[in-house]
Design a protein around this motif. Structure first.
Motif, PDB file in Angstrom:
ATOM      1  N   UNK A   1       0.868  -1.175   0.000  1.00  0.00           N
ATOM      2  CA  UNK A   1       0.000   0.000   0.000  1.00  0.00           C
ATOM      3  C   UNK A   1       0.906   1.228   0.000  1.00  0.00           C
ATOM      4  N   UNK A   2       0.754   2.089  -0.999  1.00  0.00           N
ATOM      5  CA  UNK A   2       1.600   3.283  -1.144  1.00  0.00           C
ATOM      6  C   UNK A   2       0.708   4.515  -1.157  1.00  0.00           C
ATOM      7  N   UNK A   3       1.041   5.507  -0.351  1.00  0.00           N
ATOM      8  CA  UNK A   3       0.246   6.725  -0.317  1.00  0.00           C
ATOM      9  C   UNK A   3       1.151   7.947  -0.167  1.00  0.00           C
ATOM     10  N   UNK A   4       0.613   9.103  -0.524  1.00  0.00           N
ATOM     11  CA  UNK A   4       1.357  10.352  -0.450  1.00  0.00           C
ATOM     12  C   UNK A   4       0.879  11.193   0.715  1.00  0.00           C
ATOM     13  N   UNK A   5       1.802  11.598   1.553  1.00  0.00           N
ATOM     14  CA  UNK A   5       1.556  12.625   2.550  1.00  0.00           C
ATOM     15  C   UNK A   5       2.141  13.916   1.988  1.00  0.00           C
ATOM     16  N   UNK A   6       2.707  14.767   2.819  1.00  0.00           N
ATOM     17  CA  UNK A   6       3.241  16.042   2.342  1.00  0.00           C
ATOM     18  C   UNK A   6       4.111  16.675   3.408  1.00  0.00           C
ATOM     19  N   UNK A   7       5.041  17.503   2.975  1.00  0.00           N
ATOM     20  CA  UNK A   7       5.811  18.305   3.925  1.00  0.00           C
ATOM     21  C   UNK A   7       4.887  19.199   4.740  1.00  0.00           C
ATOM     22  N   UNK A   8       3.746  19.580   4.150  1.00  0.00           N
ATOM     23  CA  UNK A   8       2.797  20.439   4.857  1.00  0.00           C
ATOM     24  C   UNK A   8       2.232  19.769   6.095  1.00  0.00           C
ATOM     25  N   UNK A   9       2.283  18.426   6.155  1.00  0.00           N
ATOM     26  CA  UNK A   9       1.789  17.713   7.330  1.00  0.00           C
ATOM     27  C   UNK A   9       2.616  18.044   8.568  1.00  0.00           C
ATOM     28  N   UNK A  10       3.874  18.439   8.368  1.00  0.00           N
ATOM     29  CA  UNK A  10       4.731  18.820   9.495  1.00  0.00           C
ATOM     30  C   UNK A  10       4.354  20.190  10.060  1.00  0.00           C
ATOM     31  N   UNK A  11       3.653  21.005   9.269  1.00  0.00           N
ATOM     32  CA  UNK A  11       3.349  22.362   9.685  1.00  0.00           C
ATOM     33  C   UNK A  11       4.314  23.352   9.053  1.00  0.00           C
ATOM     34  N   UNK A  12       4.282  24.587   9.520  1.00  0.00           N
ATOM     35  CA  UNK A  12       5.163  25.640   9.001  1.00  0.00           C
ATOM     36  C   UNK A  12       6.195  26.012  10.063  1.00  0.00           C
ATOM     37  N   UNK A  13       7.132  26.883   9.687  1.00  0.00           N
ATOM     38  CA  UNK A  13       8.175  27.358  10.604  1.00  0.00           C
ATOM     39  C   UNK A  13       8.922  26.196  11.251  1.00  0.00           C
ATOM     40  N   UNK A  14       9.417  25.288  10.420  1.00  0.00           N
ATOM     41  CA  UNK A  14      10.086  24.100  10.934  1.00  0.00           C
ATOM     42  C   UNK A  14      11.541  24.387  11.274  1.00  0.00           C
ATOM     43  N   UNK A  15      12.103  23.616  12.207  1.00  0.00           N
ATOM     44  CA  UNK A  15      13.542  23.695  12.449  1.00  0.00           C
ATOM     45  C   UNK A  15      14.293  23.135  11.241  1.00  0.00           C
ATOM     46  N   UNK A  16      15.575  23.280  11.222  1.00  0.00           N
ATOM     47  CA  UNK A  16      16.386  22.935  10.060  1.00  0.00           C
ATOM     48  C   UNK A  16      16.235  21.477   9.659  1.00  0.00           C
ATOM     49  N   UNK A  17      15.865  21.220   8.406  1.00  0.00           N
ATOM     50  CA  UNK A  17      15.868  19.902   7.787  1.00  0.00           C
ATOM     51  C   UNK A  17      15.260  18.817   8.680  1.00  0.00           C
ATOM     52  N   UNK A  18      13.948  18.788   8.802  1.00  0.00           N
ATOM     53  CA  UNK A  18      13.306  17.836   9.698  1.00  0.00           C
ATOM     54  C   UNK A  18      13.392  16.417   9.153  1.00  0.00           C
ATOM     55  N   UNK A  19      13.484  15.463  10.060  1.00  0.00           N
ATOM     56  CA  UNK A  19      13.493  14.049   9.697  1.00  0.00           C
ATOM     57  C   UNK A  19      12.075  13.508   9.752  1.00  0.00           C
ATOM     58  N   UNK A  20      11.921  12.232   9.359  1.00  0.00           N
ATOM     59  CA  UNK A  20      10.608  11.598   9.349  1.00  0.00           C
ATOM     60  C   UNK A  20      10.014  11.433  10.746  1.00  0.00           C
ATOM     61  N   UNK A  21      10.837  11.546  11.779  1.00  0.00           N
ATOM     62  CA  UNK A  21      10.359  11.394  13.155  1.00  0.00           C
ATOM     63  C   UNK A  21       9.839  12.691  13.753  1.00  0.00           C
ATOM     64  N   UNK A  22       9.939  13.785  13.014  1.00  0.00           N
ATOM     65  CA  UNK A  22       9.461  15.070  13.527  1.00  0.00           C
ATOM     66  C   UNK A  22       7.941  15.029  13.691  1.00  0.00           C
ATOM     67  N   UNK A  23       7.397  15.616  14.755  1.00  0.00           N
ATOM     68  CA  UNK A  23       5.941  15.601  14.975  1.00  0.00           C
ATOM     69  C   UNK A  23       5.187  16.241  13.813  1.00  0.00           C
ATOM     70  N   UNK A  24       4.002  15.719  13.555  1.00  0.00           N
ATOM     71  CA  UNK A  24       3.137  16.286  12.524  1.00  0.00           C
ATOM     72  C   UNK A  24       2.255  17.353  13.161  1.00  0.00           C
ATOM     73  N   UNK A  25       2.395  18.581  12.669  1.00  0.00           N
ATOM     74  CA  UNK A  25       1.666  19.714  13.249  1.00  0.00           C
ATOM     75  C   UNK A  25       1.030  20.582  12.174  1.00  0.00           C
TER      76      UNK A  25
END
Length: 359
Positions: free
Chosen positions: A120-144
């Motif tokens: 099963x393959x699906x697309x999320x987005x960088x937007x799921x992390x929110x805005x004003x992110x710290x430098x180069x977030x990894x996949x473990x960063x909270x979704x906001x």
């Protein structure tokens, strides 16, 4: 097409990404699911289905069982409300979030007695992390994800896949988190902001398009906004990545694989984007003024950029793609062929002479 080829079901097949993906699925029997049939001459079996409707879960379950689909690629998602003609945010949520849950449930039910769907393959987005992110977030960063319905829906759908992946009964799940799509075939409100496209549905927008006029790119005052970094990924690279995952034969060591995806090399600053796009820059006093301007254009039907997009147009959000590079290994540069800069520049291929003449 050979009958022994595995079957893949692609939801949202009629969108731009679906159409770019289809030529890469020649080793599959393709079943396309969407509200409207795709504009393609490539061989596929089309099934009309509205994932925003509750009954679609039963219909999709039956389809997966009947066709014994080995892979489900879930692309159905309302990204641009105006262009896709779905302004009702509740209706949008039922397609984006509830629709994702229905597809997950269909896979789970299809695999109840035996493993039919293996990927099963699906697309999320960088937007799921929110805005004003710290430098180069990894996949473990909270979704906001916040404010913008698209971002909130991507966050909620992402969380649904994470929660339900362990219950897919023998199916491996992949979440791809790309930034803004780019390329000459791509239309979205962020690219249109740099292109200066009057992308609304109002009469004034039609007049401006007929006159080949460009709207200015608007940012608040201050150098910080110009130095914010942004990533892009070419739509064809996303298509190649999805195809690579679908054809991958090596089993995953975990049931859920989450990958940040972006073009190769460094992000672009907004200033560099404006330079590449040859856009006219207009400054306003602050974020409040930008929101008021977007609201005015939205209400007038001149622009399809939602006012809620302001936090994502005035901040920095970039991702670390080290995990993707390790995942692809020696295939990385063959799959992700475009740098961030080249992907963005390709969005303006063939249009500069026309846009210059309209300034």
């Amino acid at each position: 097409m050979a009958e022994d080829h595995p079957t893949v079901v692609v939801t949202g097949v009629s969108g731009n990404l679906g159409l770019r993906l289809l030529p890469l699925l020649e080793n599959f029997q393709v079943i396309g699911v969407d509200i409207n049939p795709p504009n393609t001459s490539l061989p596929l079996h089309f099934v009309k289905m509205d994932l925003g409707q509750e009954k679609s879960c039963l219909d999709l379950t039956a389809l997966l069982k009947e066709t014994r689909a080995a892979t489900v690629i879930h692309l159905a998602f309302v990204v641009d409300q105006v262009r896709q003609g779905i302004l009702d945010v509740d209706r949008m949520w039922h397609i984006n979030v509830a629709g994702t849950a229905r597809v997950m449930e269909a896979v789970t039910e299809a695999n109840r007695d035996e493993v039919i769907v293996q990927k099963f393959v699906t697309l999320s987005s960088v937007a799921a992390y929110g805005s004003d992110l710290p430098d180069m977030v990894s996949e473990d960063h909270p979704l906001n994800g916040h404010t913008l319905p698209y971002a909130v829906h991507k966050m909620e759908a992402d969380k649904i896949v994470q929660q339900r992946a362990p219950s897919l009964r023998g199916c491996s799940a992949y979440i791809l988190r790309p930034p803004i799509f780019a390329g000459s075939s791509v239309q979205n409100y962020m690219l249109d902001a740099f292109r200066g496209t009057p992308n609304g549905k109002g009469q004034r927008a039609e007049q401006l398009r007929a006159q080949n006029k460009r709207l200015p790119c608007v940012l608040p005052m201050g150098d910080a906004y110009l130095q914010n970094r942004i990533q892009f990924v070419h739509v064809d690279d996303i298509a190649r990545l999805i195809s690579h995952v679908a054809q991958k034969t090596e089993p995953e060591t975990q049931r859920l694989t989450v990958l940040n995806v972006a073009g190769r090399e460094a992000p672009l600053t907004f200033a560099r984007c404006i330079e590449i796009a040859q856009a006219k820059l207009k400054r306003v006093p602050g974020k409040w003024a930008l929101r008021m301007l977007l609201q005015m254009h939205w209400n007038a039907g001149t622009s399809a950029i939602p006012p809620e997009a302001v936090p994502y147009m005035t901040s920095e959000y970039v991702m670390n793609t080290t995990r993707l590079q390790k995942f692809l290994g020696p295939n990385y540069k063959d799959v992700i062929r475009y740098t961030v800069t080249d992907a963005f520049a390709d969005s303006f291929a063939g249009s500069m002479s026309a846009s210059n003449s309209s300034k």
